[in-house]
Scaffold this active site. Structure first.
Site, PDB file in Angstrom:
ATOM      1  N   ASP A 212      35.569  40.486  46.487  1.00  6.64           N
ATOM      2  CA  ASP A 212      34.907  40.844  45.235  1.00  6.64           C
ATOM      3  C   ASP A 212      35.440  42.200  44.774  1.00  6.64           C
ATOM      4  O   ASP A 212      36.222  42.835  45.466  1.00  6.64           O
ATOM      5  CB  ASP A 212      33.381  40.886  45.408  1.00  6.64           C
ATOM      6  CG  ASP A 212      32.933  41.904  46.455  1.00  6.64           C
ATOM      7  OD1 ASP A 212      33.794  42.405  47.214  1.00  6.64           O
ATOM      8  OD2 ASP A 212      31.732  42.200  46.522  1.00  6.64           O
ATOM      9  N   ASP A 214      34.749  46.143  44.042  1.00  2.64           N
ATOM     10  CA  ASP A 214      33.815  47.187  44.441  1.00  2.64           C
ATOM     11  C   ASP A 214      32.982  47.595  43.225  1.00  2.64           C
ATOM     12  O   ASP A 214      33.239  47.158  42.092  1.00  2.64           O
ATOM     13  CB  ASP A 214      34.592  48.377  45.018  1.00  2.64           C
ATOM     14  CG  ASP A 214      33.728  49.255  45.915  1.00  2.64           C
ATOM     15  OD1 ASP A 214      33.029  48.699  46.785  1.00  2.64           O
ATOM     16  OD2 ASP A 214      33.768  50.482  45.759  1.00  2.64           O
TER      17      ASP A 214
END
Length: 295
Positions: A212, A214
């Site tokens: 993903d 940050d």
């Protein structure tokens, strides 16, 4: 050191990677270390006829958090198991808009922001300083890039991995700071692992698997746990494809590492033999025995 080395490929699996399918003659075996307990038993086997040793970094069932991992025991156990090189597979967040979830980054640099971990095998009684200017083995990186290309992975060769302490994630200000430093991905586990691998004279490479973005990213707050887990599991499947492709490339007999990873201690130990602590020297038998026995 003999002219030819028959490689034994060590594999350290991060989040989502707790086993390696396809290994033949597989067996889980406990390896004792004078540095304490490794994260788990080691899985021994062969892949395409190449000897491999796998360690789930967090233990099967993901029991051990990043700050409590016994990195010294893990690397020492891998060396005692005969490993000559280590491929680290690690889940990370992205700090770079050009590295979306699902991208694999073959890292070439680290910034170490950890602070609560034992970072060296060398303590009072035997002091050593190894070079970390180029912390990843380029020979392993070349093989990983070729394998990633062969299996059709979305990958980037080169990138800086910011290693944070954890277990909490970054604040937004920290995330923006790390981006300003030019970091590409962020995770919690590859330091001091890479430093200890260098001290143990093991060739080491990291494949950072993006799950993903940050928290710097404007869409970060809208990402669900289910979405991250889905990418994590997809990455784990692709990582296994990568392992199956790269192990045969690395398994052929070879000479000394061109980058000198397997000779990192040649000029590193500064404590003269008569001043070394015998108890510490005994603990260093696996990671530094090559140079200590020659003294």
């Amino acid at each position: 050191m003999s002219d030819q080395i028959t490689p034994v490929i060590g594999l350290i699996g991060g989040s989502g990677l707790y086993d390696i399918e396809g290994l033949e003659d597989r067996r889980w075996e406990r390896v004792e270390s004078p540095w304490g307990e490794p994260s788990d038993e080691l899985l021994f086997g062969t892949l395409a006829g190449v000897r491999c040793v796998f360690l789930p970094r967090h233990g099967r069932g993901h029991r051990v958090p990043p700050s409590e991992l016994n990195y010294r025991a893990n690397i020492d156990a891998m060396k005692r198991a005969g490993c000559t090189e280590i491929l680290s597979l690690s889940a990370v967040g992205s700090l770079n808009g050009d590295l979306p979830p699902g991208t694999f980054v073959i890292v070439d640099q680290f910034i170490d922001r950890t602070f609560a971990r034992k970072k060296s095998f060398f303590e009072t009684g035997c002091v050593a300083h190894v070079s970390m200017a180029h912390p990843l083995c380029p020979r392993l990186g070349d093989a990983l890039e070729a394998a990633a290309r062969d299996v059709g992975l979305k990958y980037k060769r080169g990138g800086t991995y910011l290693v944070m302490e954890g277990p909490q994630f970054s604040t937004k200000a920290e995330s923006e700071l790390y981006r300003a430093w030019g970091c590409d991905v962020i995770g919690m586990t590859n330091m001091p692992e890479a430093k200890l691998a260098r001290e143990a004279e093991l060739c080491y490479a990291t494949v950072a698997m993006v799950t993903d973005y940050d928290c710097w990213h404007p869409d970060h707050d809208h990402v669900t746990v289910d979405a991250v887990v889905k990418v994590l599991l997809e990455n784990a499947g692709r990582a296994k494809d990568l392992v199956r492709a790269v192990v045969p490339m690395l398994g052929q007999p070879r000479g000394a590492c061109p980058a000198g990873c397997d000779r990192a201690l040649d000029a590193a130990i500064v404590t003269p033999p008569e001043k070394r602590d015998p108890a510490l020297v005994a603990k260093l038998d696996a990671v530094a025995g090559r140079v200590l026995r020659a003294a």
